[in-house]
Enzyme design. Sequence first.
Site, short mmCIF file in Angstrom:
data_model
loop_
_atom_site.label_atom_id
_atom_site.label_comp_id
_atom_site.label_asym_id
_atom_site.label_seq_id
_atom_site.Cartn_x
_atom_site.Cartn_y
_atom_site.Cartn_z
N ASP A 53 0.87 -1.17 0.00
CA ASP A 53 0.00 0.00 0.00
C ASP A 53 0.91 1.22 0.00
O ASP A 53 2.08 1.13 0.39
CB ASP A 53 -0.91 0.01 1.23
CG ASP A 53 -2.17 0.86 1.02
OD1 ASP A 53 -3.23 0.26 0.75
OD2 ASP A 53 -2.09 2.10 1.11
N ASP A 80 3.79 2.78 -4.20
CA ASP A 80 2.88 3.64 -4.96
C ASP A 80 2.87 3.11 -6.39
O ASP A 80 3.89 3.16 -7.09
CB ASP A 80 3.39 5.09 -4.93
CG ASP A 80 2.49 6.06 -5.67
OD1 ASP A 80 1.65 5.61 -6.47
OD2 ASP A 80 2.63 7.28 -5.44
N VAL A 81 1.73 2.56 -6.82
CA VAL A 81 1.68 1.89 -8.12
C VAL A 81 1.79 2.86 -9.29
O VAL A 81 1.90 2.43 -10.44
CB VAL A 81 0.40 1.04 -8.27
CG1 VAL A 81 0.36 -0.06 -7.22
CG2 VAL A 81 -0.85 1.91 -8.22
N ASN A 107 -5.48 -4.62 -6.67
CA ASN A 107 -6.62 -3.98 -6.02
C ASN A 107 -6.51 -2.46 -6.02
O ASN A 107 -7.49 -1.77 -5.74
CB ASN A 107 -6.74 -4.48 -4.58
CG ASN A 107 -7.89 -3.84 -3.84
OD1 ASN A 107 -9.06 -4.01 -4.22
ND2 ASN A 107 -7.59 -3.08 -2.81
N TYR A 172 -13.39 7.42 -13.46
CA TYR A 172 -13.33 6.10 -12.81
C TYR A 172 -13.90 5.02 -13.72
O TYR A 172 -13.32 3.93 -13.85
CB TYR A 172 -14.10 6.16 -11.50
CG TYR A 172 -13.95 4.94 -10.63
CD1 TYR A 172 -12.75 4.65 -9.98
CD2 TYR A 172 -15.02 4.07 -10.44
CE1 TYR A 172 -12.62 3.54 -9.17
CE2 TYR A 172 -14.90 2.95 -9.62
CZ TYR A 172 -13.70 2.69 -8.99
OH TYR A 172 -13.58 1.58 -8.19
N LYS A 176 -11.89 1.79 -15.16
CA LYS A 176 -12.31 0.41 -14.90
C LYS A 176 -12.66 -0.33 -16.18
O LYS A 176 -12.42 -1.54 -16.28
CB LYS A 176 -13.49 0.41 -13.92
CG LYS A 176 -13.11 0.82 -12.50
CD LYS A 176 -12.06 -0.10 -11.89
CE LYS A 176 -11.86 0.16 -10.41
NZ LYS A 176 -10.87 -0.74 -9.78
N ALA A 205 -19.35 -2.35 -2.29
CA ALA A 205 -18.83 -3.16 -1.18
C ALA A 205 -18.59 -2.20 -0.02
O ALA A 205 -17.61 -1.44 -0.02
CB ALA A 205 -17.56 -3.88 -1.58
#
Length: 264
Positions: A53, A80-81, A107, A172, A176, A205
Amino acid sequence: MTGGTSAGPPPYEPAHGLLSGRTVLVTAAAGSGIGFATARRCAEEGAVVAISDRHERRLEQSAAELEKLTGEPPVAVVCDVTVEDDVQRLFDEVTRRLGGIDVLVNNAGLGGTAPLTEMTDAQWSSVLDVTLNGTFRCTRAALRHMRARGGGVIVNNASVLGWRAQAGQAHYAAAKAGVMALTRCAAVEAAEFGVRVNAVAPSLALHANLAKVTSDELLAELTAREAFGRAAQPWEVANAIVFLASGYSSYLTGEVVSVSSQHP
């Protein structure tokens, strides 16, 4: 589709050893959402789990929670992706400490709400860079690693917004939808060296952090769309991820599994 009335989620499913002996890396696994629920569920199913994370304090807290469950501290790497050097360091560190990665769960994602006419380039770019580009960077690193090992599994976290429209979510939803397309293309390329690539597409979720940043009105609207008349629990999405990571889905690749009633 209008949801019905629900008595609540079912009992937490006991573990069945579906990932026994496998190493699993989960990105964006700190906090109370799908990432941590997936890391926990994978550990319960017998996997050796590594988590990452970009929030160091929350990552340490999540690692401590997993240690309570397993009795051993998990490999936990700040990453950090959006930074390629971070991604390379993550895979190098996990590979060095665990001997290899059998399963990657992508994720990491970033949301936000803005009307398209008011959306800035920075808002658009930040959501795309974390959600789509970050998934690409980690998938690329994992495929290079898994190709050399001769097998593996990648599970991406997409969203029903990759299929349907919602006001204020253009960035977003585009990200996605890109994750879904990336999943399908990666699966075709990876099949020749024994790697499967699939995705889950959750809707709502509900967890503590989401509840803090989402209005009651929007939560009620999203809940009403669901057939069960309630939000999913993060662990219910994690169960679908575990299925895709396990041998029970050995002939599935390039698929996007809706964890919602909102598949088009």
